[in-house]
Each structure stands twice: as structure tokens, then as C-alpha cells.
Motif scaffolding. Structure first.
Motif, PDB file in Angstrom:
ATOM      1  N   LEU A 154       0.837  -1.203   0.000  1.00  0.00           N
ATOM      2  CA  LEU A 154       0.000   0.000   0.000  1.00  0.00           C
ATOM      3  C   LEU A 154       0.871   1.252   0.000  1.00  0.00           C
ATOM      4  O   LEU A 154       0.419   2.341  -0.366  1.00  0.00           O
ATOM      5  CB  LEU A 154      -0.926  -0.006   1.210  1.00  0.00           C
ATOM      6  CG  LEU A 154      -1.924  -1.169   1.274  1.00  0.00           C
ATOM      7  CD1 LEU A 154      -2.785  -1.061   2.526  1.00  0.00           C
ATOM      8  CD2 LEU A 154      -2.792  -1.198   0.029  1.00  0.00           C
ATOM      9  N   LEU A 155       2.103   1.091   0.426  1.00  0.00           N
ATOM     10  CA  LEU A 155       3.116   2.139   0.331  1.00  0.00           C
ATOM     11  C   LEU A 155       4.340   1.534  -0.328  1.00  0.00           C
ATOM     12  O   LEU A 155       4.670   0.367  -0.074  1.00  0.00           O
ATOM     13  CB  LEU A 155       3.494   2.676   1.720  1.00  0.00           C
ATOM     14  CG  LEU A 155       2.457   3.479   2.503  1.00  0.00           C
ATOM     15  CD1 LEU A 155       3.016   3.830   3.882  1.00  0.00           C
ATOM     16  CD2 LEU A 155       2.045   4.736   1.756  1.00  0.00           C
ATOM     17  N   ASP A 156       5.010   2.311  -1.152  1.00  0.00           N
ATOM     18  CA  ASP A 156       6.266   1.831  -1.700  1.00  0.00           C
ATOM     19  C   ASP A 156       7.344   1.963  -0.628  1.00  0.00           C
ATOM     20  O   ASP A 156       7.330   2.890   0.187  1.00  0.00           O
ATOM     21  CB  ASP A 156       6.651   2.628  -2.955  1.00  0.00           C
ATOM     22  CG  ASP A 156       6.834   4.101  -2.657  1.00  0.00           C
ATOM     23  OD1 ASP A 156       5.875   4.701  -2.118  1.00  0.00           O
ATOM     24  OD2 ASP A 156       7.912   4.652  -2.926  1.00  0.00           O
ATOM     25  N   ALA A 166       4.004   9.394   5.196  1.00  0.00           N
ATOM     26  CA  ALA A 166       3.392   8.064   5.203  1.00  0.00           C
ATOM     27  C   ALA A 166       1.894   8.158   5.468  1.00  0.00           C
ATOM     28  O   ALA A 166       1.092   7.463   4.825  1.00  0.00           O
ATOM     29  CB  ALA A 166       4.071   7.191   6.254  1.00  0.00           C
ATOM     30  N   ALA A 167       1.501   8.997   6.400  1.00  0.00           N
ATOM     31  CA  ALA A 167       0.080   9.143   6.723  1.00  0.00           C
ATOM     32  C   ALA A 167      -0.692   9.711   5.535  1.00  0.00           C
ATOM     33  O   ALA A 167      -1.797   9.245   5.221  1.00  0.00           O
ATOM     34  CB  ALA A 167      -0.075  10.044   7.944  1.00  0.00           C
ATOM     35  N   ALA A 168      -0.116  10.701   4.879  1.00  0.00           N
ATOM     36  CA  ALA A 168      -0.801  11.308   3.730  1.00  0.00           C
ATOM     37  C   ALA A 168      -0.943  10.320   2.585  1.00  0.00           C
ATOM     38  O   ALA A 168      -2.007  10.228   1.938  1.00  0.00           O
ATOM     39  CB  ALA A 168      -0.036  12.549   3.275  1.00  0.00           C
ATOM     40  N   ALA A 183      -3.381  11.641  12.835  1.00  0.00           N
ATOM     41  CA  ALA A 183      -3.241  11.811  14.284  1.00  0.00           C
ATOM     42  C   ALA A 183      -2.067  10.992  14.808  1.00  0.00           C
ATOM     43  O   ALA A 183      -1.303  11.452  15.677  1.00  0.00           O
ATOM     44  CB  ALA A 183      -4.532  11.399  14.985  1.00  0.00           C
ATOM     45  N   ALA A 184      -1.907   9.770  14.295  1.00  0.00           N
ATOM     46  CA  ALA A 184      -0.789   8.927  14.720  1.00  0.00           C
ATOM     47  C   ALA A 184       0.542   9.555  14.341  1.00  0.00           C
ATOM     48  O   ALA A 184       1.506   9.550  15.126  1.00  0.00           O
ATOM     49  CB  ALA A 184      -0.925   7.545  14.094  1.00  0.00           C
TER      50      ALA A 184
END
Length: 229
Positions: A154-156, A166-168, A183-184
Motif C-alpha cells: 500500500l506504500l512503496d 506516510a500518513a498522507a 493523528a498517529a
């Protein structure tokens, strides 16, 4: 018998003995200054530090006097204003953390060491939580979240990624968790860069998010792009 000339001379001589001699003004002042400059007249004078402190307290006194005269309520009103300013400064310090870390750069990577699995990060987080080392527990749990998203593609797997990035990025395929991801990341940044101290509640929030993400099915690329629009 003295003649008239002799009597006059005698009178003038007596007059010269009784009348004081006038000293010019400038030489008299110089003589007085020389006399007063003798050490015996300055044995009890304050030293340089004492004089500086006296000037400082005089300045403080005049400052407070001017401020209290222009403040409603006089001195009591001034004290109240000072207390309010101190309270506001303390609140800002608590909210923003240490000033030297207030500005971050894109080089603040979420991962400090070499690649580790999400499972390894979770194990480390649980150990820190069991010892109530909440700062380290929060950091490891956030790393577990990001590494898990990378393992699920889901993320490279990109070195140097920050928690905010990462959150964005993860919020696009996981829009229902976008707010919690942000928030995390904010909790992670506050602990890691802002000098804040985490607690059990903060850690459990990240742990719950990690568990929720594990069971969440991501949107397809097309659906994610449509949700972003």
C-alpha cells in the motif's frame, strides 16, 4: 609721634594682616577636587558592581512605576497582567514542545536503523509498553504501521519517508482511516521531535489503529483516485 605718612602706612599694614586673601574660583575648585579625591574620603563608597545593581533596581522601579500608573488597577492590575502572560507562555511551551525542534525537515525519517519487519517493530513496541516506556512504544508502533503498509504494497518502500508523508500517502487507499493516520503521525512527531512525553492512551491509540488497518481492505487505485477528487 608718627607723621601722617607713617600712620597711613601702619594702618595699611594692619589691614593687610586682617583681610583674608581671595583665591580665584578655578584654582579653588581644583584644590577642592584634589582634596576630595584622597582615598580617605572614599573608603566606604560602593564598588562598581554595587553601583551597577543600584542603577539596575532604580531602572526596574521606574519601569514598574510607569507601567502600574498606566495599567487599570495600578500595581495589582500589573501583577495580574504579568501572571496572564506567564500562563500563556507556559501553555504555548506545553503545546509546541521544545523550540529547537519546532522546525523539522524532510530528512527526519521515521526509520532510524536498517530495515526491520512490521512484526519485529510490534514486538519491540509491546516490550516497551510492558515496561511503560511509552515514548519508545509509540515510536515502534508507528514504525510497525508504516512497515506493514509497505509489506502490503500500500506504500512503496521508500527510504527517508517521514511519518507525515506516510500518513498522507496511506490515507488515499485507506480513506476511512486517514484522520487516525494523521493523528498517529502527529503523536509520533510530538514524541520524537517535539520533546513531548507519551502515555498509555497515546500508545493504545496507535496500537488500535495498527490492528484496524490489518483487517481493512484498501480501495482500488481507481476508487482511491475518485475518493481523492
Amino acid at each position: 609721634m608718627l607723621g601722617t605718612g607713617g600712620a597711613t602706612a601702619a594702618l595699611l599694614a594692619g589691614a593687610n594682616d586682617d583681610v583674608p586673601v581671595d583665591t580665584p574660583r578655578d584654582p579653588a575648585r581644583e584644590a577642592a577636587e584634589r582634596e576630595l579625591s584622597r582615598p580617605m574620603y572614599h573608603e566606604n563608597d560602593p564598588n562598581l558592581l554595587e553601583r551597577a545593581l543600584d542603577r539596575f533596581w532604580e531602572w526596574v522601579d521606574s519601569l514598574f512605576g510607569a507601567a502600574s500608573s498606566g495599567t487599570p488597577g495600578g500595581l495589582i492590575g500589573l501583577v495580574a497582567v504579568i501572571l496572564v502572560v506567564v500562563a500563556l507562555a507556559a501553555a504555548l511551551w506545553w503545546r509546541l514542545g521544545k523550540p529547537q525542534r519546532a522546525v523539522r525537515t524532510s530528512s527526519d525519517s521515521i526509520f532510524e536503523d536498517g530495515p526491520r519487519s512490521a512484526s519485529a517493530h510490534r514486538t519491540a513496541a509491546d516490550k516497551h509498553a510492558a515496561a511503560e516506556r511509552w515514548n519508545q512504544a509509540v515510536q515502534e508502533r508507528m514504525r510497525a504501521i508504516v512497515r506493514s503498509l509497505e509489506e502490503r504494497t500500500l506504500l512503496d518502500a521508500r527510504p527517508g519517508r517521514t511519518a507525515d508523508e506516510a500518513a498522507a500517502e496511506a490515507g488515499r487507499p485507506l480513506p476511512h482511516h486517514a484522520d487516525e493516520l494523521r493523528a498517529a503521525a502527529r503523536i509520533f512527531d510530538d514524541v520524537t521531535y517535539g520533546g513531548r512525553t507519551a502515555d498509555r492512551q497515546a500508545y493504545e491509540r496507535l496500537r488500535d489503529l495498527d490492528l484496524a488497518l490489518e483487517s481493512t481492505k484498501p480501495l482500488s487505485v481507481t476508487a482511491a483516485e475518485g475518493a481523492a477528487e
